[in-house]
Design an enzyme around this catalytic site. Structure first.
Site, PDB file in Angstrom:
ATOM      1  CD  GLU A 188      11.379   4.073   0.809  1.00  0.00           C
ATOM      2  OE1 GLU A 188      10.363   4.307   1.481  1.00  0.00           O
ATOM      3  OE2 GLU A 188      11.334   3.809  -0.413  1.00  0.00           O
ATOM      4  CG  HIS A 203       8.942  -0.409  -1.250  1.00  0.00           C
ATOM      5  ND1 HIS A 203       8.055   0.143  -0.359  1.00  0.00           N
ATOM      6  CD2 HIS A 203       9.888   0.542  -1.494  1.00  0.00           C
ATOM      7  CE1 HIS A 203       8.454   1.369  -0.058  1.00  0.00           C
ATOM      8  NE2 HIS A 203       9.570   1.642  -0.736  1.00  0.00           N
ATOM      9  CE1 TYR A 206       7.068  -1.055   3.785  1.00  0.00           C
ATOM     10  CE2 TYR A 206       8.372  -2.991   4.351  1.00  0.00           C
ATOM     11  CZ  TYR A 206       7.682  -2.235   3.414  1.00  0.00           C
ATOM     12  OH  TYR A 206       7.612  -2.646   2.105  1.00  0.00           O
ATOM     13  CG  ASN A 252       2.081  -5.160  -1.795  1.00  0.00           C
ATOM     14  OD1 ASN A 252       3.237  -5.412  -1.480  1.00  0.00           O
ATOM     15  ND2 ASN A 252       1.495  -4.027  -1.489  1.00  0.00           N
ATOM     16  CE  LYS A 257       6.444  -4.687  -0.547  1.00  0.00           C
ATOM     17  NZ  LYS A 257       5.147  -4.266   0.060  1.00  0.00           N
TER      18      LYS A 257
HETATM   19  N1  UDP Z   1       0.152  -3.329   3.924  1.00  0.00           N
HETATM   20  C1  UDP Z   1      -0.584  -4.332   4.558  1.00  0.00           C
HETATM   21  N2  UDP Z   1      -1.898  -4.083   4.848  1.00  0.00           N
HETATM   22  C2  UDP Z   1      -2.505  -2.900   4.560  1.00  0.00           C
HETATM   23  C3  UDP Z   1      -1.759  -1.887   3.914  1.00  0.00           C
HETATM   24  C4  UDP Z   1      -0.427  -2.134   3.618  1.00  0.00           C
HETATM   25  O1  UDP Z   1      -0.076  -5.409   4.848  1.00  0.00           O
HETATM   26  O2  UDP Z   1      -3.715  -2.732   4.849  1.00  0.00           O
HETATM   27  C5  UDP Z   1       1.573  -3.600   3.598  1.00  0.00           C
HETATM   28  C6  UDP Z   1       1.807  -3.815   2.101  1.00  0.00           C
HETATM   29  O3  UDP Z   1       2.832  -4.788   1.948  1.00  0.00           O
HETATM   30  C7  UDP Z   1       2.249  -2.435   1.657  1.00  0.00           C
HETATM   31  C8  UDP Z   1       3.086  -1.986   2.864  1.00  0.00           C
HETATM   32  O4  UDP Z   1       2.340  -2.469   3.993  1.00  0.00           O
HETATM   33  O5  UDP Z   1       2.968  -2.491   0.456  1.00  0.00           O
HETATM   34  C9  UDP Z   1       3.280  -0.492   2.989  1.00  0.00           C
HETATM   35  O6  UDP Z   1       2.010   0.136   2.961  1.00  0.00           O
HETATM   36  P1  UDP Z   1       1.773   1.445   2.089  1.00  0.00           P
HETATM   37  O7  UDP Z   1       0.452   2.013   2.497  1.00  0.00           O
HETATM   38  O8  UDP Z   1       2.973   2.324   2.167  1.00  0.00           O
HETATM   39  O9  UDP Z   1       1.600   0.860   0.601  1.00  0.00           O
HETATM   40  P2  UDP Z   1       2.553   0.984  -0.686  1.00  0.00           P
HETATM   41  O10 UDP Z   1       3.207   2.333  -0.633  1.00  0.00           O
HETATM   42  O11 UDP Z   1       3.544  -0.152  -0.603  1.00  0.00           O
HETATM   43  O12 UDP Z   1       1.629   0.826  -1.865  1.00  0.00           O
HETATM   44 MG    MG Z   2       4.310   3.193   0.869  1.00  0.00          MG
END
Ligand code: UDP
Ligand code: MG
Length: 139
Positions: free
Chosen positions: A128, A117, A51, A114, A11
Protein backbone atom coordinates in the site's frame (compact mmCIF):
# COMPACT_ATOMS: atom_id res chain seq x y z
CA UNK A 1 8.51 -10.68 12.83
CA UNK A 2 6.82 -7.29 12.92
CA UNK A 3 8.37 -4.48 10.91
CA UNK A 4 8.17 -0.86 12.01
CA UNK A 5 6.21 0.51 9.03
CA UNK A 6 2.51 0.94 8.36
CA UNK A 7 0.43 2.80 5.80
CA UNK A 8 -2.58 5.05 6.41
CA UNK A 9 -5.06 7.20 4.56
CA UNK A 10 -7.20 9.93 6.04
CA UNK A 11 -10.39 9.26 4.09
CA UNK A 12 -12.62 11.78 2.26
CA UNK A 13 -15.15 12.24 5.09
CA UNK A 14 -12.48 13.16 7.62
CA UNK A 15 -10.70 15.54 5.22
CA UNK A 16 -14.01 17.20 4.24
CA UNK A 17 -15.07 17.54 7.86
CA UNK A 18 -11.84 19.33 8.80
CA UNK A 19 -10.30 16.53 10.90
CA UNK A 20 -7.05 16.19 8.93
CA UNK A 21 -4.94 18.19 11.38
CA UNK A 22 -6.45 16.62 14.50
CA UNK A 23 -5.92 13.10 13.15
CA UNK A 24 -2.28 13.74 12.16
CA UNK A 25 -1.69 15.27 15.61
CA UNK A 26 -3.15 12.21 17.32
CA UNK A 27 -1.00 9.89 15.20
CA UNK A 28 2.20 11.78 16.07
CA UNK A 29 1.27 12.01 19.78
CA UNK A 30 0.77 8.23 19.76
CA UNK A 31 4.45 7.86 18.88
CA UNK A 32 4.37 7.38 15.11
CA UNK A 33 6.75 9.33 12.92
CA UNK A 34 5.70 10.42 9.44
CA UNK A 35 8.03 9.00 6.76
CA UNK A 36 6.00 10.17 3.74
CA UNK A 37 2.86 12.30 3.40
CA UNK A 38 0.70 13.21 0.41
CA UNK A 39 -2.56 15.15 -0.07
CA UNK A 40 -4.16 13.70 -3.16
CA UNK A 41 -7.38 12.58 -4.86
CA UNK A 42 -8.02 9.03 -6.04
CA UNK A 43 -9.80 8.45 -9.35
CA UNK A 44 -12.45 5.70 -9.23
CA UNK A 45 -10.00 3.44 -11.11
CA UNK A 46 -7.22 3.99 -8.57
CA UNK A 47 -9.61 3.57 -5.61
CA UNK A 48 -10.84 0.32 -7.14
CA UNK A 49 -7.28 -0.89 -7.58
CA UNK A 50 -6.35 -0.02 -4.00
CA UNK A 51 -9.33 -1.99 -2.63
CA UNK A 52 -9.22 -4.77 -5.25
CA UNK A 53 -8.93 -7.38 -2.46
CA UNK A 54 -12.57 -6.45 -1.62
CA UNK A 55 -13.80 -6.61 -5.25
CA UNK A 56 -16.25 -9.44 -4.53
CA UNK A 57 -17.70 -7.84 -1.39
CA UNK A 58 -21.19 -6.27 -1.55
CA UNK A 59 -19.86 -2.91 -0.33
CA UNK A 60 -17.11 -2.64 -2.98
CA UNK A 61 -18.83 -0.36 -5.54
CA UNK A 62 -20.02 2.08 -2.89
CA UNK A 63 -16.60 2.02 -1.25
CA UNK A 64 -14.88 2.90 -4.54
CA UNK A 65 -17.34 5.73 -5.14
CA UNK A 66 -16.84 7.04 -1.61
CA UNK A 67 -13.03 6.80 -1.68
CA UNK A 68 -12.92 8.82 -4.91
CA UNK A 69 -15.47 11.41 -3.72
CA UNK A 70 -12.91 13.88 -2.36
CA UNK A 71 -9.29 14.41 -1.41
CA UNK A 72 -7.47 12.05 0.91
CA UNK A 73 -4.17 12.12 2.80
CA UNK A 74 -1.85 9.14 2.30
CA UNK A 75 1.05 8.52 4.69
CA UNK A 76 3.73 6.03 5.63
CA UNK A 77 4.26 5.83 9.38
CA UNK A 78 7.06 4.39 11.47
CA UNK A 79 6.95 3.02 15.02
CA UNK A 80 7.90 -0.21 16.75
CA UNK A 81 5.12 -2.74 16.07
CA UNK A 82 3.54 -0.19 13.71
CA UNK A 83 0.81 -2.29 12.04
CA UNK A 84 -0.69 -3.66 15.23
CA UNK A 85 -0.31 -0.47 17.26
CA UNK A 86 -1.89 1.62 14.50
CA UNK A 87 -4.89 -0.72 14.20
CA UNK A 88 -5.36 -0.25 17.96
CA UNK A 89 -5.12 3.52 17.61
CA UNK A 90 -7.81 3.65 14.88
CA UNK A 91 -10.26 1.16 16.43
CA UNK A 92 -12.81 -1.19 14.86
CA UNK A 93 -13.96 -0.85 11.22
CA UNK A 94 -17.47 0.00 12.45
CA UNK A 95 -17.08 3.21 14.49
CA UNK A 96 -20.04 2.29 16.70
CA UNK A 97 -17.85 -0.63 17.88
CA UNK A 98 -14.59 1.35 18.10
CA UNK A 99 -13.12 1.83 21.58
CA UNK A 100 -13.59 5.29 23.13
CA UNK A 101 -10.69 7.57 22.26
CA UNK A 102 -9.76 5.74 19.06
CA UNK A 103 -9.59 7.77 15.84
CA UNK A 104 -12.65 6.07 14.35
CA UNK A 105 -14.58 6.52 17.60
CA UNK A 106 -13.77 10.22 17.62
CA UNK A 107 -13.98 11.13 13.92
CA UNK A 108 -15.79 8.46 11.83
CA UNK A 109 -19.30 8.84 10.45
CA UNK A 110 -20.24 5.27 9.47
CA UNK A 111 -18.81 1.83 8.71
CA UNK A 112 -18.02 3.08 5.19
CA UNK A 113 -16.98 6.65 5.97
CA UNK A 114 -14.77 5.56 8.83
CA UNK A 115 -12.19 8.37 8.76
CA UNK A 116 -8.98 6.39 8.31
CA UNK A 117 -7.36 3.37 6.70
CA UNK A 118 -4.72 1.28 8.44
CA UNK A 119 -2.79 -1.62 6.89
CA UNK A 120 -3.64 -5.05 8.30
CA UNK A 121 -0.22 -6.69 7.84
CA UNK A 122 3.44 -5.84 7.25
CA UNK A 123 3.14 -7.23 3.73
CA UNK A 124 0.12 -5.05 2.88
CA UNK A 125 1.77 -2.01 4.48
CA UNK A 126 4.64 -2.36 2.00
CA UNK A 127 2.32 -2.88 -1.00
CA UNK A 128 0.00 0.00 0.00
CA UNK A 129 2.87 2.38 0.72
CA UNK A 130 4.37 1.65 -2.70
CA UNK A 131 0.96 2.37 -4.28
CA UNK A 132 1.41 6.04 -3.32
CA UNK A 133 5.14 6.62 -2.81
CA UNK A 134 8.44 5.83 -4.45
CA UNK A 135 12.02 6.58 -3.58
CA UNK A 136 11.60 5.59 0.06
CA UNK A 137 15.14 4.31 0.24
CA UNK A 138 16.03 7.96 0.74
CA UNK A 139 14.36 7.91 4.16
N1 UDP B 1 -16.42 -1.17 4.48
C1 UDP B 1 -17.76 -0.89 4.19
N2 UDP B 1 -18.71 -1.76 4.64
C2 UDP B 1 -18.41 -2.89 5.34
C3 UDP B 1 -17.06 -3.17 5.63
C4 UDP B 1 -16.09 -2.29 5.18
O1 UDP B 1 -18.07 0.11 3.55
O2 UDP B 1 -19.34 -3.65 5.72
C5 UDP B 1 -15.38 -0.23 4.01
C6 UDP B 1 -14.77 0.61 5.14
O3 UDP B 1 -14.48 1.90 4.63
C7 UDP B 1 -13.52 -0.18 5.46
C8 UDP B 1 -13.09 -0.65 4.06
O4 UDP B 1 -14.33 -0.98 3.42
O5 UDP B 1 -12.57 0.61 6.12
C9 UDP B 1 -12.17 -1.85 4.04
O6 UDP B 1 -12.77 -2.89 4.79
P1 UDP B 1 -11.91 -3.75 5.81
O7 UDP B 1 -12.74 -4.93 6.21
O8 UDP B 1 -10.55 -4.00 5.25
O9 UDP B 1 -11.81 -2.79 7.10
P2 UDP B 1 -10.56 -2.01 7.73
O10 UDP B 1 -9.35 -2.87 7.52
O11 UDP B 1 -10.47 -0.69 7.02
O12 UDP B 1 -10.91 -1.84 9.19
MG1 MG C 1 -8.60 -3.67 5.79
Amino acid sequence: MATNITFTMIKPDAVQNGHMGAIIDKIIKAGFSVKALKYTWLTPDRAGQFYSVHAERPFYNDLVKYMSSGPIVAAILEKTNAVEDFRKLIGATDPSKAEPGTIRNLFAKSIEANAVHGSDSDENAAVEGAFFFSGLERF
